[in-house]
Design a protein around this motif. Structure first.
Motif, short mmCIF file in Angstrom:
data_model
loop_
_atom_site.label_atom_id
_atom_site.label_comp_id
_atom_site.label_asym_id
_atom_site.label_seq_id
_atom_site.Cartn_x
_atom_site.Cartn_y
_atom_site.Cartn_z
N TYR A 25 0.85 -1.24 0.16
CA TYR A 25 -0.06 0.09 -0.14
C TYR A 25 0.89 1.05 0.12
CZ TYR A 25 -3.47 -3.56 1.17
OH TYR A 25 -4.27 -4.67 1.07
N THR A 26 1.46 1.48 -1.13
CA THR A 26 2.82 2.65 -1.27
C THR A 26 2.18 3.99 -0.75
OG1 THR A 26 3.41 1.45 -3.13
CG2 THR A 26 3.88 3.69 -3.01
N GLY A 27 2.80 4.36 0.07
CA GLY A 27 2.38 5.79 0.84
C GLY A 27 1.74 5.62 1.92
N GLU A 28 1.48 4.41 2.32
CA GLU A 28 0.39 4.49 3.57
C GLU A 28 1.25 3.88 4.83
OE1 GLU A 28 -2.98 5.01 4.03
OE2 GLU A 28 -2.65 5.89 2.19
N VAL A 29 0.77 4.09 6.00
CA VAL A 29 1.39 3.87 7.33
C VAL A 29 0.14 2.87 8.01
CG1 VAL A 29 2.41 4.78 9.67
CG2 VAL A 29 2.77 5.97 7.35
N SER A 30 0.94 1.76 8.65
CA SER A 30 0.04 1.00 9.41
C SER A 30 -0.22 1.49 10.78
CB SER A 30 0.57 -0.50 9.30
OG SER A 30 1.62 -0.50 10.06
N ALA A 31 -1.20 0.84 11.57
CA ALA A 31 -1.34 0.97 12.94
C ALA A 31 0.00 0.45 13.81
CB ALA A 31 -2.63 0.29 13.19
N LYS A 32 0.43 -0.74 13.33
CA LYS A 32 1.52 -1.17 14.02
C LYS A 32 2.70 -0.47 13.91
CE LYS A 32 4.00 -5.64 14.17
NZ LYS A 32 4.35 -6.93 13.57
N GLN A 33 2.88 0.24 12.87
CA GLN A 33 4.10 1.19 12.62
C GLN A 33 3.86 2.56 13.63
OE1 GLN A 33 3.64 1.60 8.35
NE2 GLN A 33 5.47 0.38 7.99
N VAL A 34 2.69 2.88 13.80
CA VAL A 34 2.46 3.95 14.64
C VAL A 34 2.75 3.55 16.06
CG1 VAL A 34 0.63 5.34 15.58
CG2 VAL A 34 0.75 4.96 12.93
N LYS A 35 2.13 2.42 16.22
CA LYS A 35 2.29 1.96 17.74
C LYS A 35 3.66 1.78 17.88
CE LYS A 35 0.98 0.39 21.59
NZ LYS A 35 0.53 1.01 22.63
N SER A 36 4.56 1.22 16.94
CA SER A 36 5.93 0.93 17.27
C SER A 36 6.91 2.18 17.55
CB SER A 36 6.62 0.26 15.98
OG SER A 36 6.88 1.14 15.01
N VAL A 37 6.54 3.41 17.27
CA VAL A 37 7.23 4.62 17.72
C VAL A 37 6.77 5.06 18.82
CG1 VAL A 37 7.86 5.14 15.16
CG2 VAL A 37 5.84 6.13 16.09
N GLY A 38 5.72 4.63 19.68
CA GLY A 38 5.51 5.27 20.90
C GLY A 38 4.10 6.11 20.95
N ALA A 39 3.24 5.93 19.80
CA ALA A 39 2.10 6.82 19.85
C ALA A 39 1.17 5.88 20.62
CB ALA A 39 1.63 7.06 18.53
N GLY A 40 0.29 6.47 21.25
CA GLY A 40 -0.65 5.96 21.87
C GLY A 40 -2.12 5.97 21.38
N TYR A 41 -2.28 6.97 20.52
CA TYR A 41 -3.70 7.36 19.95
C TYR A 41 -3.61 7.49 18.49
CZ TYR A 41 -5.34 8.81 24.67
OH TYR A 41 -5.72 8.68 25.99
N VAL A 42 -4.95 7.36 17.78
CA VAL A 42 -4.92 7.73 16.56
C VAL A 42 -6.18 8.37 16.22
CG1 VAL A 42 -5.63 5.33 15.85
CG2 VAL A 42 -4.80 6.68 14.05
N ILE A 43 -6.26 9.35 15.39
CA ILE A 43 -7.64 10.13 15.05
C ILE A 43 -8.13 9.20 13.76
CG2 ILE A 43 -8.69 11.95 13.87
CD1 ILE A 43 -6.54 13.78 15.45
N LEU A 44 -9.42 8.70 14.03
CA LEU A 44 -10.25 8.25 12.96
C LEU A 44 -11.34 8.79 12.59
CD1 LEU A 44 -9.66 4.28 14.04
CD2 LEU A 44 -8.44 5.61 11.99
N GLY A 45 -11.70 8.85 11.42
CA GLY A 45 -13.08 9.28 10.88
C GLY A 45 -13.16 11.00 10.87
N HIS A 46 -12.10 11.44 10.96
CA HIS A 46 -12.00 12.97 10.87
C HIS A 46 -12.96 13.35 9.52
CE1 HIS A 46 -10.98 17.33 10.56
NE2 HIS A 46 -10.54 17.34 11.83
N SER A 47 -13.44 14.55 9.71
CA SER A 47 -14.35 14.68 8.64
C SER A 47 -13.69 15.19 7.27
CB SER A 47 -15.18 16.06 8.85
OG SER A 47 -14.41 17.14 8.97
N GLU A 48 -12.28 15.68 7.49
CA GLU A 48 -11.34 15.84 6.42
C GLU A 48 -11.11 14.49 5.50
OE1 GLU A 48 -8.70 18.33 8.16
OE2 GLU A 48 -10.18 19.79 8.60
N ARG A 49 -10.92 13.40 6.47
CA ARG A 49 -10.48 12.25 6.13
C ARG A 49 -11.94 11.57 5.12
NH1 ARG A 49 -5.45 10.98 5.15
NH2 ARG A 49 -6.51 9.21 4.42
#
Ligand code: PGA
Length: 254
Positions: A77-101
């Motif tokens: 999925y060229t250009g995309e970032v996975s939840a696992k990758q986000v988690k692996s750098v120490g992030a705890g949250y992810v915004i989902l469903g923002h109206s701009e998305r």
């Protein structure tokens, strides 16, 4: 008891160094303050996440999050970032469903349900956004829209998984427009959301769910919004880009 949270959404703003400076200022301005806000979350572009997570180490009320993550675990999925990758750098949250998305990237409730599952599976807490457009409000459809966003986006979760979510009510007509929902308008929707949660998951889960308000929230209107019984904090766009404005909002719970 549900947590009081103020979250910043930097959107696609700030280069790497600007982001680090802003976050350092925010940490310095809130770290020693006893505020009613129990957790401050900064949702940055992906490029900042690892460094911000390092800076936030040791401050248990300061966390970082991403603004999106892909629904697949990994793959081509060229250009995309996975939840696992986000988690692996120490992030705890992810915004989902923002109206701009939803608006610019065609994300619908069905896709968002998948993204929610993948985020939860990888140990991220979704900040799940819902809200009606101006047209929908004028057609008196706002309650129906919000209900369907909940039902189709997150009500497939069991009560335990649902308990990990933070919800954010963001009327689309208030985002980045300078037009805030009045405290009464926001409270009306937040109470409606909590009633729907109670019907689906019971009073306890409904009571324990943090529901943020977002949409032109600023240091002037935050205290009145946060004083509403069903508003548990804010998701802050424009005002999160200035350390003084953002931390004044964090302190609006005092
Ligand atoms: P705003 O954005 O505070 O700039 O209106 C809120 C958001 O999009 O989360």
């Amino acid at each position: 008891m549900r947590k009081k949270i103020v979250a910043g959404n930097w959107k696609m703003n700030l280069d790497y160094n600007e982001g680090l400076s802003l976050f350092s200022e925010v940490i310095n301005m809130v770290k020693d303050e006893a505020t009613g806000t129990q957790e401050v979350v900064v949702c940055s572009p992906f490029i900042h996440l690892h460094s911000l997570a390092q800076l936030a180490k040791g401050y248990n009320k300061i966390s970082v999050g991403a603004q999106n993550a892909h629904q697949a675990e990994s793959g081509a999925y060229t250009g995309e970032v996975s939840a696992k990758q986000v988690k692996s750098v120490g992030a705890g949250y992810v915004i989902l469903g923002h109206s701009e998305r939803r608006q610019y990237f065609g994300e619908n409730n069905e896709l968002l349900a998948k993204k929610t599952d993948t985020a939860l599976k990888n140990g991220l807490k979704p900040i799940f956004c819902i809200g009606e457009t101006l047209q929908e409000r004028e057609a008196n459809q706002h309650f129906d829209i919000i209900k369907s966003q909940l039902v189709e986006g997150v009500f497939h979760l069991d009560a335990e998984a649902f308990g990990t979510l933070v919800l954010a009510y963001e009327p689309v007509w208030a985002i980045g427009t300078g037009v805030t929902a009045s405290a009464e308008q926001a409270q009306e929707i937040h109470a409606f959301i909590r009633k729907e949660l109670a019907a689906k998951y019971g009073e306890q889960v409904a009571d324990d769910t943090t529901i943020l308000y977002g949409g032109s929230c600023n240091p002037k209107n935050a205290a009145e919004l946060f004083a509403q019984p069903d508003i548990d904090g804010g998701l802050i766009g424009g005002a999160s880009l200035k350390s003084r404005d953002f931390t004044d909002i964090v302190k609006a719970f005092n």
